[in-house]
Design an enzyme around this catalytic site. Structure first.
Site, mmCIF file in Angstrom:
data_model
loop_
_atom_site.group_PDB
_atom_site.id
_atom_site.type_symbol
_atom_site.label_atom_id
_atom_site.label_comp_id
_atom_site.label_asym_id
_atom_site.label_seq_id
_atom_site.Cartn_x
_atom_site.Cartn_y
_atom_site.Cartn_z
ATOM 1 N N LYS A 156 0.827 -1.214 0.000
ATOM 2 C CA LYS A 156 0.000 0.000 0.000
ATOM 3 C C LYS A 156 0.864 1.269 0.000
ATOM 4 O O LYS A 156 0.654 2.165 -0.801
ATOM 5 C CB LYS A 156 -0.926 0.035 1.237
ATOM 6 C CG LYS A 156 -1.890 -1.143 1.309
ATOM 7 C CD LYS A 156 -2.811 -1.049 2.518
ATOM 8 C CE LYS A 156 -2.081 -1.069 3.862
ATOM 9 N NZ LYS A 156 -1.330 -2.311 4.130
ATOM 10 N N ARG A 167 -9.566 1.181 8.804
ATOM 11 C CA ARG A 167 -9.027 -0.139 9.094
ATOM 12 C C ARG A 167 -10.034 -1.021 9.803
ATOM 13 O O ARG A 167 -9.701 -2.130 10.203
ATOM 14 C CB ARG A 167 -7.804 0.020 9.981
ATOM 15 C CG ARG A 167 -6.546 -0.537 9.311
ATOM 16 C CD ARG A 167 -5.454 -0.427 10.317
ATOM 17 N NE ARG A 167 -4.218 -1.033 9.988
ATOM 18 C CZ ARG A 167 -3.233 -0.485 9.321
ATOM 19 N NH1 ARG A 167 -3.396 0.679 8.753
ATOM 20 N NH2 ARG A 167 -2.091 -1.100 9.204
ATOM 21 N N ARG A 198 11.358 -5.549 4.677
ATOM 22 C CA ARG A 198 11.035 -4.123 4.512
ATOM 23 C C ARG A 198 12.023 -3.240 5.270
ATOM 24 O O ARG A 198 12.349 -3.475 6.420
ATOM 25 C CB ARG A 198 9.615 -3.837 5.012
ATOM 26 C CG ARG A 198 9.330 -2.340 5.118
ATOM 27 C CD ARG A 198 7.862 -2.017 5.071
ATOM 28 N NE ARG A 198 7.125 -2.496 6.210
ATOM 29 C CZ ARG A 198 5.789 -2.393 6.307
ATOM 30 N NH1 ARG A 198 5.093 -1.860 5.317
ATOM 31 N NH2 ARG A 198 5.180 -2.842 7.372
ATOM 32 N N ARG A 252 11.301 -1.411 10.773
ATOM 33 C CA ARG A 252 10.261 -1.023 11.732
ATOM 34 C C ARG A 252 10.177 -2.042 12.864
ATOM 35 O O ARG A 252 10.251 -3.246 12.631
ATOM 36 C CB ARG A 252 8.910 -0.935 11.015
ATOM 37 C CG ARG A 252 8.723 0.371 10.282
ATOM 38 C CD ARG A 252 7.522 0.385 9.377
ATOM 39 N NE ARG A 252 6.316 -0.189 9.962
ATOM 40 C CZ ARG A 252 5.137 -0.211 9.349
ATOM 41 N NH1 ARG A 252 5.013 0.317 8.131
ATOM 42 N NH2 ARG A 252 4.082 -0.741 9.917
ATOM 43 N N ARG A 290 -0.340 -8.852 13.612
ATOM 44 C CA ARG A 290 -0.924 -7.848 12.711
ATOM 45 C C ARG A 290 -1.759 -8.504 11.615
ATOM 46 O O ARG A 290 -2.774 -7.962 11.185
ATOM 47 C CB ARG A 290 0.180 -6.982 12.102
ATOM 48 C CG ARG A 290 0.711 -5.959 13.123
ATOM 49 C CD ARG A 290 2.031 -5.390 12.708
ATOM 50 N NE ARG A 290 1.974 -4.652 11.479
ATOM 51 C CZ ARG A 290 2.989 -4.562 10.619
ATOM 52 N NH1 ARG A 290 4.132 -5.166 10.863
ATOM 53 N NH2 ARG A 290 2.853 -3.858 9.529
HETATM 54 P P1 ADP Z 1 1.251 -1.501 7.322
HETATM 55 O O1 ADP Z 1 1.765 -0.574 6.262
HETATM 56 O O2 ADP Z 1 2.224 -2.573 7.612
HETATM 57 O O3 ADP Z 1 -0.121 -2.026 7.031
HETATM 58 P P2 ADP Z 1 0.801 0.902 8.851
HETATM 59 O O4 ADP Z 1 2.015 1.715 8.680
HETATM 60 O O5 ADP Z 1 -0.393 1.253 8.024
HETATM 61 O O6 ADP Z 1 1.153 -0.638 8.654
HETATM 62 O O7 ADP Z 1 0.329 0.925 10.373
HETATM 63 C C1 ADP Z 1 1.241 0.659 11.420
HETATM 64 C C2 ADP Z 1 0.461 0.666 12.730
HETATM 65 O O8 ADP Z 1 -0.129 1.966 12.947
HETATM 66 C C3 ADP Z 1 -0.703 -0.306 12.821
HETATM 67 O O9 ADP Z 1 -0.305 -1.617 13.188
HETATM 68 C C4 ADP Z 1 -1.581 0.357 13.881
HETATM 69 O O10 ADP Z 1 -1.061 0.135 15.192
HETATM 70 C C5 ADP Z 1 -1.400 1.839 13.562
HETATM 71 N N1 ADP Z 1 -2.432 2.304 12.618
HETATM 72 C C6 ADP Z 1 -2.238 2.753 11.358
HETATM 73 N N2 ADP Z 1 -3.410 3.104 10.792
HETATM 74 C C7 ADP Z 1 -4.380 2.876 11.712
HETATM 75 C C8 ADP Z 1 -5.800 3.011 11.733
HETATM 76 N N3 ADP Z 1 -6.474 3.460 10.671
HETATM 77 N N4 ADP Z 1 -6.457 2.663 12.873
HETATM 78 C C9 ADP Z 1 -5.800 2.230 13.946
HETATM 79 N N5 ADP Z 1 -4.470 2.048 13.997
HETATM 80 C C10 ADP Z 1 -3.750 2.364 12.877
HETATM 81 P P1 ADP Z 2 2.179 -1.886 3.170
HETATM 82 O O1 ADP Z 2 2.157 -0.385 3.184
HETATM 83 O O2 ADP Z 2 0.951 -2.466 2.513
HETATM 84 O O3 ADP Z 2 2.418 -2.494 4.501
HETATM 85 P P2 ADP Z 2 4.751 -1.595 1.781
HETATM 86 O O4 ADP Z 2 4.434 -0.697 0.637
HETATM 87 O O5 ADP Z 2 5.448 -1.013 2.945
HETATM 88 O O6 ADP Z 2 3.386 -2.355 2.252
HETATM 89 O O7 ADP Z 2 5.583 -2.832 1.214
HETATM 90 C C1 ADP Z 2 6.062 -3.866 2.055
HETATM 91 C C2 ADP Z 2 7.421 -4.347 1.542
HETATM 92 O O8 ADP Z 2 7.251 -5.007 0.275
HETATM 93 C C3 ADP Z 2 8.434 -3.239 1.300
HETATM 94 O O9 ADP Z 2 9.725 -3.722 1.641
HETATM 95 C C4 ADP Z 2 8.351 -2.984 -0.210
HETATM 96 O O10 ADP Z 2 9.611 -2.534 -0.736
HETATM 97 C C5 ADP Z 2 8.031 -4.374 -0.737
HETATM 98 N N1 ADP Z 2 7.195 -4.351 -1.946
HETATM 99 C C6 ADP Z 2 6.142 -3.542 -2.214
HETATM 100 N N2 ADP Z 2 5.601 -3.834 -3.425
HETATM 101 C C7 ADP Z 2 6.327 -4.861 -3.919
HETATM 102 C C8 ADP Z 2 6.285 -5.618 -5.137
HETATM 103 N N3 ADP Z 2 5.366 -5.380 -6.081
HETATM 104 N N4 ADP Z 2 7.188 -6.606 -5.287
HETATM 105 C C9 ADP Z 2 8.107 -6.851 -4.334
HETATM 106 N N5 ADP Z 2 8.208 -6.169 -3.184
HETATM 107 C C10 ADP Z 2 7.334 -5.189 -2.974
#
Ligand code: ADP
Ligand code: ADP
Length: 216
Positions: free
Chosen positions: A13, A88, A127, A159, A170
């Site tokens: 995302k 979420r 990541r 992270r 998660r």
């Molecule tokens: P990922 O990219 O791995 O899905 P995020 O960066 O979006 O993770 O979120 C990291 C953490 O921030 C989540 O595990 C949660 O604790 C918090 N968080 C992010 N967005 C929300 C939301 N919309 N509601 C509640 N907690 C959130």
């Molecule tokens: P999210 O926000 O949904 O948690 P991220 O955008 O942070 O996901 O991506 C998670 C990990 O996967 C990062 O290390 C990113 O570089 C990698 N990644 C994202 N898209 C791709 C893809 N199409 N192929 C391989 N790796 C990817």
């Protein structure tokens, strides 16, 4: 264009949000990024959010929603936005809908990034994030041998919540609380699924193809 990205942690995302928002010239609003900035800045919001984030739980709705309301009220979000990581759960989605309605706005489209669990675990394990510009990298897929950002030279970090045990939790939280949004938005008639496997540029292309019919 008012867009939401949904998908499990690690679906890509944040990565796709950078490109899509820039292609559409709309602000990318990532609740995870805003929480992490508050944690780094040592604000009260950051202190509270950290206790939940470290466990891999969701930050309470009232705190999250107030933060999003403030962000969406800013000038740059009046003509469109891309939400990454919000809503979420269904309660957040309902409040977002009511909030937008009060402002005579509505979501145009929700993109679901679809990837399987094995790929998600692989993506999260590798990541890395740039401490300076926030760009997202992957140790294996981006062939990162050093710990420096190719874009700005900043130091990369892993992270805290990407450790294996937290990742497992998660993913459970996603299944229980966030996945129901897929049918919620399908019922509203604004959900489109995008295959999020394969190279980053190909996924962006698929996402842009899905968005185009909804552009005014
Ligand atoms: P990922 O990219 O791995 O899905 P995020 O960066 O979006 O993770 O979120 C990291 C953490 O921030 C989540 O595990 C949660 O604790 C918090 N968080 C992010 N967005 C929300 C939301 N919309 N509601 C509640 N907690 C959130
Ligand atoms: P999210 O926000 O949904 O948690 P991220 O955008 O942070 O996901 O991506 C998670 C990990 O996967 C990062 O290390 C990113 O570089 C990698 N990644 C994202 N898209 C791709 C893809 N199409 N192929 C391989 N790796 C990817």
């Amino acid at each position: 264009m008012r867009l939401v990205l949904v998908g499990p942690p690690g679906a890509g995302k944040g990565t796709q949000a950078q490109y899509i928002a820039s292609n559409l010239s709309i602000p990318k609003i990532s609740t995870g990024d805003i929480f992490r900035a508050n944690v780094s800045g040592g604000t009260d919001l950051g202190k509270l959010a950290k206790t939940y984030m470290d466990r891999g739980d969701l930050v309470p709705d009232e705190v999250t929603i107030a933060m999003v309301r403030d962000r969406l009220s800013e000038d740059d979000a009046q003509d469109g936005f891309l939400l990454d990581g919000f809503p979420r759960n269904v309660a957040q989605a309902e409040i977002l809908r009511d909030m937008l309605k009060d402002w005579s706005q509505a979501l145009d489209l929700v993109l679901e990034l679809v990837v399987d669990d094995d790929e998600v675990v692989r993506r999260l394990a590798g990541r890395r994030t740039c401490s300076q510009c926030g760009r997202i990298w992957h140790v294996e897929f981006d062939d990162k041998k050093d710990d420096k950002c190719d874009a700005c030279g900043g130091a990369l970090f892993q992270r805290d919540d990407d450790k294996e045990e937290t990742v497992r939790h998660r993913l459970e939280v996603y299944q229980e609380q966030t996945a129901p949004l897929v049918s919620y938005y399908a019922d509203e008639g604004i959900l489109v699924g995008v295959d999020a496997t394969g190279p980053v540029e190909e996924v962006t292309q698929r996402a842009m193809d899905a968005i185009r019919p909804y552009m005014g």
